[in-house]
Enzyme design. Structure first.
Site, PDB file in Angstrom:
ATOM      1  N   GLY A   7      36.594  42.140  43.411  1.00  0.00           N
ATOM      2  CA  GLY A   7      36.156  41.595  42.028  1.00  0.00           C
ATOM      3  C   GLY A   7      35.008  40.553  42.481  1.00  0.00           C
ATOM      4  O   GLY A   7      34.613  40.963  43.912  1.00  0.00           O
ATOM      5  N   LEU A   8      33.767  40.318  41.915  1.00  0.00           N
ATOM      6  CA  LEU A   8      32.927  40.022  42.187  1.00  0.00           C
ATOM      7  C   LEU A   8      33.184  38.022  43.177  1.00  0.00           C
ATOM      8  O   LEU A   8      34.086  38.355  42.443  1.00  0.00           O
ATOM      9  CB  LEU A   8      32.117  39.360  41.577  1.00  0.00           C
ATOM     10  N   SER A   9      32.333  37.856  43.710  1.00  0.00           N
ATOM     11  CA  SER A   9      32.486  35.981  44.187  1.00  0.00           C
ATOM     12  C   SER A   9      32.401  35.422  42.972  1.00  0.00           C
ATOM     13  O   SER A   9      31.969  35.372  41.984  1.00  0.00           O
ATOM     14  CB  SER A   9      31.235  35.443  44.989  1.00  0.00           C
ATOM     15  N   GLY A  10      33.712  34.755  42.753  1.00  0.00           N
ATOM     16  CA  GLY A  10      33.595  33.917  41.737  1.00  0.00           C
ATOM     17  C   GLY A  10      34.104  34.634  40.454  1.00  0.00           C
ATOM     18  O   GLY A  10      34.757  34.080  39.275  1.00  0.00           O
ATOM     19  N   SER A  11      34.890  35.661  40.529  1.00  0.00           N
ATOM     20  CA  SER A  11      35.235  36.414  39.142  1.00  0.00           C
ATOM     21  C   SER A  11      36.636  36.011  38.894  1.00  0.00           C
ATOM     22  O   SER A  11      37.168  35.572  37.205  1.00  0.00           O
ATOM     23  CB  SER A  11      35.713  37.866  40.123  1.00  0.00           C
ATOM     24  N   GLY A  12      37.734  34.774  40.039  1.00  0.00           N
ATOM     25  CA  GLY A  12      39.074  34.854  39.739  1.00  0.00           C
ATOM     26  C   GLY A  12      39.968  34.688  40.551  1.00  0.00           C
ATOM     27  O   GLY A  12      41.081  35.342  40.633  1.00  0.00           O
ATOM     28  N   SER A  21      41.200  34.505  43.230  1.00  0.00           N
ATOM     29  CA  SER A  21      41.810  33.388  44.278  1.00  0.00           C
ATOM     30  C   SER A  21      42.456  33.136  43.790  1.00  0.00           C
ATOM     31  O   SER A  21      43.336  32.351  43.360  1.00  0.00           O
ATOM     32  CB  SER A  21      40.977  32.934  45.024  1.00  0.00           C
ATOM     33  N   SER A  68      36.707  42.748  48.070  1.00  0.00           N
ATOM     34  CA  SER A  68      36.381  44.849  48.412  1.00  0.00           C
ATOM     35  C   SER A  68      34.972  45.757  47.833  1.00  0.00           C
ATOM     36  O   SER A  68      35.936  46.047  46.919  1.00  0.00           O
ATOM     37  CB  SER A  68      37.942  45.519  48.559  1.00  0.00           C
TER      38      SER A  68
HETATM   39  P1  ADP Z   1      37.405  34.106  43.600  1.00  0.00           P
HETATM   40  O1  ADP Z   1      38.331  33.893  44.209  1.00  0.00           O
HETATM   41  O2  ADP Z   1      36.502  36.088  42.417  1.00  0.00           O
HETATM   42  O3  ADP Z   1      35.600  34.166  44.419  1.00  0.00           O
HETATM   43  P2  ADP Z   1      37.036  32.200  42.153  1.00  0.00           P
HETATM   44  O4  ADP Z   1      39.484  31.726  41.833  1.00  0.00           O
HETATM   45  O5  ADP Z   1      37.409  31.371  44.312  1.00  0.00           O
HETATM   46  O6  ADP Z   1      36.976  33.738  42.339  1.00  0.00           O
HETATM   47  O7  ADP Z   1      37.378  31.297  41.351  1.00  0.00           O
HETATM   48  C1  ADP Z   1      36.919  31.164  40.069  1.00  0.00           C
HETATM   49  C2  ADP Z   1      36.919  30.385  39.294  1.00  0.00           C
HETATM   50  O8  ADP Z   1      36.603  31.147  37.766  1.00  0.00           O
HETATM   51  C3  ADP Z   1      37.616  29.469  39.149  1.00  0.00           C
HETATM   52  O9  ADP Z   1      36.466  28.309  39.367  1.00  0.00           O
HETATM   53  C4  ADP Z   1      38.115  28.978  37.959  1.00  0.00           C
HETATM   54  O10 ADP Z   1      39.102  27.948  37.480  1.00  0.00           O
HETATM   55  C5  ADP Z   1      37.691  29.557  37.191  1.00  0.00           C
HETATM   56  N1  ADP Z   1      38.513  30.666  35.834  1.00  0.00           N
HETATM   57  C6  ADP Z   1      37.688  30.462  34.711  1.00  0.00           C
HETATM   58  N2  ADP Z   1      38.233  31.538  34.009  1.00  0.00           N
HETATM   59  C7  ADP Z   1      38.652  32.383  34.755  1.00  0.00           C
HETATM   60  C8  ADP Z   1      40.049  32.764  34.393  1.00  0.00           C
HETATM   61  N3  ADP Z   1      41.015  33.142  33.366  1.00  0.00           N
HETATM   62  N4  ADP Z   1      40.614  33.837  35.857  1.00  0.00           N
HETATM   63  C9  ADP Z   1      40.687  33.359  36.605  1.00  0.00           C
HETATM   64  N5  ADP Z   1      39.565  32.745  37.385  1.00  0.00           N
HETATM   65  C10 ADP Z   1      38.871  31.609  36.224  1.00  0.00           C
END
Ligand code: ADP
Length: 198
Positions: A33-38, A40, A107
């Site tokens: 998924g995109l950066s910030g998608s959740g 991690s 990815s």
């Molecule tokens: P990625 O690893 O995809 O770059 P991160 O996990 O670092 O994304 O960041 C995702 C952010 O979105 C976190 O701050 C998290 O708390 C927030 N968030 C809000 N709702 C959700 C959800 N349902 N699942 C995952 N993250 C969420």
């Protein structure tokens, strides 16, 4: 295979023996998924839940592997491919060791993910699309990277000036936008349960 290489795969303790001791199947849950998608955040929550249930679970995460195993790689398409190749090979070693491996990596292309799936083996590969719209990821901007990419300070940022190709038939299409982290993690655990229970 190189002429002087003689693998001893069949002489090691076998995966099924390890799975029987662990009480669960091994496999790779691949979060894309995109950066910030959740990715991690969800992967860490799933890891914690499986670990608490006594599973042998390992988390391979984007920025973590870039501090070591893949520390020499950048973000060109070629380097991203090599990054994913090494991670998939690592995940495969852990699967042979009986682990449930969570991989959280942008990815971005179907080609890259299909390479990962080929390396791991389709039967052991569970693709989870962390399906969060770009606007939501950008509004979250957890690491401040979207602001930098918009300002032109980061080139080739996925979703801004580098493509993200959504999976067409993921094992799980996880829509996080209107969901808590706990609910998203629970959805992943529920989805893999049937496949990874003995
Ligand atoms: P990625 O690893 O995809 O770059 P991160 O996990 O670092 O994304 O960041 C995702 C952010 O979105 C976190 O701050 C998290 O708390 C927030 N968030 C809000 N709702 C959700 C959800 N349902 N699942 C995952 N993250 C969420």
């Amino acid at each position: 295979m190189a002429e002087n290489i003689h693998p001893i795969f069949e002489r090691t303790v076998q995966r099924t023996e390890r799975e029987n001791v662990n009480g669960h199947h091994a496999g790779v849950v691949w979060l894309t998924g995109l950066s910030g998608s959740g990715k991690s955040t969800i992967a860490a929550a799933v890891e914690r839940e499986l670990f608490s249930a006594g599973h042998f679970v390992v988390l391979l995460d984007g920025d973590n592997v870039r501090t070591g195993l893949c520390g020499d790689l950048g973000f060109s398409l070629e380097d991203r491919k090599e990054n994913i190749r090494r991670i998939a090979e690592t995940a495969k070693l852990f699967v042979a060791a009986g682990a449930q491996v969570l991989c959280s990596f942008v990815s971005p292309t179907r080609e890259i993910r299909s390479m990962a799936q080929d390396i791991v083996g389709a039967d052991d590969f569970y693709e989870v699309f962390v399906n969060t719209p770009l606007e939501v990821c950008e509004a979250r901007d957890v690491k401040g990277l979207y602001a930098k990419a918009r300002a032109g300070e980061i080139k080739g940022f996925t979703g801004i000036d580098s493509p993200y190709e959504a999976p067409t038939a993921p094992f799980l299409d996880l829509k996080t936008e209107n969901q808590t982290v706990e609910a998203s993690a629970a959805e992943v655990v529920a989805a893999i349960k049937g496949n990874l229970s003995l």
